[in-house]
Design an enzyme around this catalytic site. Structure first.
Site, PDB file in Angstrom:
ATOM      1  CB  CYS A  96      -0.712 -10.908  13.652  1.00 44.01           C
ATOM      2  SG  CYS A  96       0.061  -9.687  12.569  1.00 44.01           S
ATOM      3  CB  CYS A  99       3.021  -6.573  13.728  1.00 45.31           C
ATOM      4  SG  CYS A  99       1.706  -6.305  12.519  1.00 45.31           S
ATOM      5  CB  SER A 100       0.580  -7.718  17.722  1.00 44.35           C
ATOM      6  OG  SER A 100       0.689  -6.312  17.667  1.00 44.35           O
ATOM      7  CB  CYS A 101      -3.116  -7.576  12.812  1.00 44.91           C
ATOM      8  SG  CYS A 101      -1.988  -6.491  11.911  1.00 44.91           S
TER       9      CYS A 101
HETATM   10 FE    FE Z   1      -0.048  -7.448  12.772  1.00 42.83          FE
END
Ligand code: FE
Length: 197
Positions: A96, A99-101
């Site tokens: 991602c 961000c950090s999906c």
């Molecule tokens: Fe994300």
């Protein structure tokens, strides 16, 4: 004596509870879910089922969200899933960049490196270099596909089934499947000799 981070967490929790911002029972339920119920073992069951059952695999590759729900997984952060299949010719890698999906219902909490700026940028610029650092050297003819997760769509890598495992049960197969293989930074290794009776 609890560790420093543990003390900070306890202080934060008591403050949030005192101010009425969180319900301690809800918090306990959430922690319990991520410690015991939600984790890579869920994703591993999906992968093992796909390896054992070609019809399930076809459904997984067509409509992953529905196929995953068949096994009882879904919900927050897993509403819209897509499964991408590794083959000798194609290796899939998930990141991602924004961000950090991450598909929480299938893989649990993301590893720290998944959220790092280095992984998020380098997975796109130099995926082969990143894979090499994870110990995965792919043949030059294997194409690497990088999938950028978003809040709208998250990915599950369907790793290749290791050779010589056709006789294993679905449960045994699931025990071979790692989180890293389902993110695409690793492959599923065959069982060690003597591991499967
Ligand atoms: Fe994300």
């Amino acid at each position: 004596m609890p560790s420093d981070p543990a003390l900070r967490v306890m202080a934060l929790e008591s403050l949030l509870v005192e101010k009425g911002l969180v319900d301690p029972e809800a918090l306990d339920a959430l922690v319990d879910a991520y410690e015991h119920r939600i984790g890579p073992h869920n994703g591993a069951r999906v992968v093992a089922r796909a390896w054992k059952d070609p019809a399930y695999k076809a459904r997984l590759l067509t409509d992953a969200t529905a196929a995953i729900a068949e096994l009882g997984f879904g919900g927050l952060q897993g509403e819209h899933m897509m499964a991408v299949e590794n083959t000798p010719m194609v290796h899939n890698l998930v990141v991602c960049t924004l961000c950090s999906c991450y598909p929480y219902p299938l893989l649990g909490l993301p590893p720290v490196w998944y959220k790092s700026a280095a992984y998020r940028s380098r997975a796109v610029i130099d995926p082969r270099g990143v894979l090499r650092e994870f110990g995965l050297e792919l043949p030059a003819e294997t194409q690497v596909r990088v999938w950028d997760s978003t809040a709208e769509l998250r990915y599950l890598v369907l790793p290749e089934q290791p050779e010589g495992t056709d006789d294993m049960s679905e449960e045994q197969l699931a025990s071979l499947v790692t989180r890293d293989a389902m993110i695409g930074v690793g492959q599923v290794a065959p069982p060690l000799a003597g591991e499967v009776a």
